[in-house]
Design a protein around this motif. Structure first.
Motif, PDB file in Angstrom:
ATOM      1  N   THR A 131     109.095  50.170  33.724  1.00 51.84           N
ATOM      2  CA  THR A 131     108.365  50.798  32.617  1.00 51.84           C
ATOM      3  C   THR A 131     107.652  49.747  31.772  1.00 51.84           C
ATOM      4  O   THR A 131     107.324  49.999  30.612  1.00 51.84           O
ATOM      5  N   HIS A 132     107.417  48.585  32.361  1.00 48.59           N
ATOM      6  CA  HIS A 132     106.740  47.517  31.621  1.00 48.59           C
ATOM      7  C   HIS A 132     105.358  47.994  31.158  1.00 48.59           C
ATOM      8  O   HIS A 132     104.615  48.582  31.940  1.00 48.59           O
ATOM      9  N   GLY A 133     105.074  47.765  29.887  1.00 49.03           N
ATOM     10  CA  GLY A 133     103.762  48.140  29.376  1.00 49.03           C
ATOM     11  C   GLY A 133     103.639  49.600  28.954  1.00 49.03           C
ATOM     12  O   GLY A 133     102.595  50.014  28.474  1.00 49.03           O
ATOM     13  N   TRP A 134     104.689  50.378  29.128  1.00 48.10           N
ATOM     14  CA  TRP A 134     104.626  51.786  28.714  1.00 48.10           C
ATOM     15  C   TRP A 134     104.618  51.876  27.188  1.00 48.10           C
ATOM     16  O   TRP A 134     105.267  51.092  26.504  1.00 48.10           O
ATOM     17  N   SER A 135     103.919  52.877  26.679  1.00 47.35           N
ATOM     18  CA  SER A 135     103.919  53.115  25.237  1.00 47.35           C
ATOM     19  C   SER A 135     105.193  53.866  24.849  1.00 47.35           C
ATOM     20  O   SER A 135     105.871  54.455  25.701  1.00 47.35           O
ATOM     21  N   ALA A 136     105.487  53.854  23.551  1.00 44.18           N
ATOM     22  CA  ALA A 136     106.660  54.583  23.065  1.00 44.18           C
ATOM     23  C   ALA A 136     106.545  56.070  23.409  1.00 44.18           C
ATOM     24  O   ALA A 136     107.528  56.716  23.772  1.00 44.18           O
ATOM     25  N   GLU A 137     105.332  56.610  23.329  1.00 43.78           N
ATOM     26  CA  GLU A 137     105.141  58.037  23.626  1.00 43.78           C
ATOM     27  C   GLU A 137     105.485  58.333  25.089  1.00 43.78           C
ATOM     28  O   GLU A 137     106.125  59.334  25.403  1.00 43.78           O
ATOM     29  N   GLU A 138     105.044  57.443  25.974  1.00 42.75           N
ATOM     30  CA  GLU A 138     105.353  57.654  27.397  1.00 42.75           C
ATOM     31  C   GLU A 138     106.853  57.505  27.651  1.00 42.75           C
ATOM     32  O   GLU A 138     107.447  58.266  28.415  1.00 42.75           O
TER      33      GLU A 138
END
Lengths: 145, 223
Positions: B193-200
């Protein structure tokens, strides 16, 4: 930080100290004798509307300062234990039955609604249902007609 | 502690409904418990101790708005913001209110984080205290006697039933909620999940992962 009301009963319990750990499993317990944990999907949290009403009443009465949440949790815990002792397998489906008994008791203990008052009103609602033609909204006054 | 709640519980309310007469002339009363709830509500409203709109608002919030979404937002923030994570583990109510979520009155929250060496599991052995403000209302299994008893006695067995198998060197900590302290598990952030936003990331944070019976969802399984 452990709560607004210091209470000798719960003094010296640091909420950050786990009260039990994996080593507790070493206690000699016949695990096979315990039933499986009932599982659910993410379904509706209240199975019937009265459960939601009962939930909301307890929360609201607490918010209004009628009783402390500690007293509520104790009362609910006692009702659950009493039900278990009376043979309830207590699989979660009867939780709001316990909740309603706890609510009935705590409002009586705090002088809000006495047991007699509650019995009488419950009976009056029953009579109101029986006096209301099917399909019509049930009003309490129907019991007195 | 004495319990005399059974006195009067089944006390002679067995009205015969006289089957055989016209069905349309009455309404079948609901269960004894449902009637009692109606009685309590009507009495408490008359006495000015509760108000209908406040009850409706509470029910609506817990049924449709709270769910586990508040908790998921908090966990996703902790995964993406180290400073927030530190504050959350140090003083959860303050950290949570700093992102605009208000916990219900009387719900003192403590957040506990899973790590590669420590797995946290939450139970309430006494009744079923639960961090409503974070997770909505508890599922049936959380309220059941088997879970409440076995989470303490055999946490690894309980976790296995949920499909969560921990290595032997992972310490299991069981947190017993009380009327004043509720626990929220911060699960480990899933790999990939590297680079995922908090929303994602929020979508990966399940209710069960915040009770500690399961890990957070893996990204491959989401869609």
């Amino acid at each position: 930080m452990t709560g607004e009301t210091p209470d000798p009963d719960e003094a010296a319990t640091d909420p950050r100290t786990p009260p039990s750990g994996s080593d507790v499993a070493a206690v000699d317990v016949d695990l096979d004798a315990l039933p499986a944990i009932p599982r659910d999907e993410d379904g509706p949290v209240f199975a019937e509307p009265w459960q939601a009403e009962a939930f909301a009443m307890a929360v609201r009465l607490h918010e209004q300062g009628v009783f402390t949440w500690r007293r509520w949790a104790e009362t609910l815990g006692e009702e659950i234990r009493a039900a278990q002792e009376a043979g309830d397998p207590d699989l979660g489906d009867t939780y709001y039955e316990h909740w309603v008994r706890a609510l009935s008791r705590i409002v009586a203990e705090h002088g809000a609604v006495s047991g007699e008052e509650l019995e009488a009103r419950t009976d009056r609602w029953r009579r109101a249902y029986l006096a209301t033609p099917h399909g019509h909204p049930v009003e309490l006054s129907a019991a007195d007609e | 502690m004495t319990n005399d709640h059974d006195g009067g519980h089944d006390g002679g309310h067995d009205h015969g409904h006289g089957h055989g007469h016209d069905h349309d002339d009455h309404t079948e009363p609901p269960s004894e418990t449902a009637l009692r709830v109606k009685a309590l509500e009507s009495l408490l409203v008359e006495k000015g101790l509760v108000e209908r709109p406040a009850l409706d608002t509470l029910v609506d919030a817990y049924e449709t708005k709270v769910g586990p979404r508040n908790g998921a937002a908090v966990v996703a923030r902790a995964w993406t913001d180290d400073e927030f994570r530190r504050r959350l583990l140090d003083d959860a109510p303050a950290a949570i209110s700093s992102i605009g979520i208000t916990a219900p009155k009387g719900e003192h929250l403590v957040a506990v984080a899973n790590t590669p060496r420590v797995h946290n599991l939450v139970v309430c052995t006494l009744c079923s205290c639960y961090p409503w403000g974070m997770l909505g209302l508890p599922p049936a299994w959380y309220k059941s006697a088997p879970y409440r008893a076995r989470a303490v006695r055999d946490p690894r067995g309980v976790l296995a039933e949920f499909g969560t198998h921990l290595a032997d060197d992972v310490e299991v900590r069981v947190w017993d909620s009380t009327s004043e302290v509720r626990y929220l598990v911060v699960p480990m952030r899933p790999s990939g999940t590297h680079g995922w936003s908090a929303e994602e990331l929020q979508e990966l944070v399940t209710r069960n992962s915040m009770v500690g019976v399961e890990p957070a969802r893996s990204p491959e399984v989401t869609s």
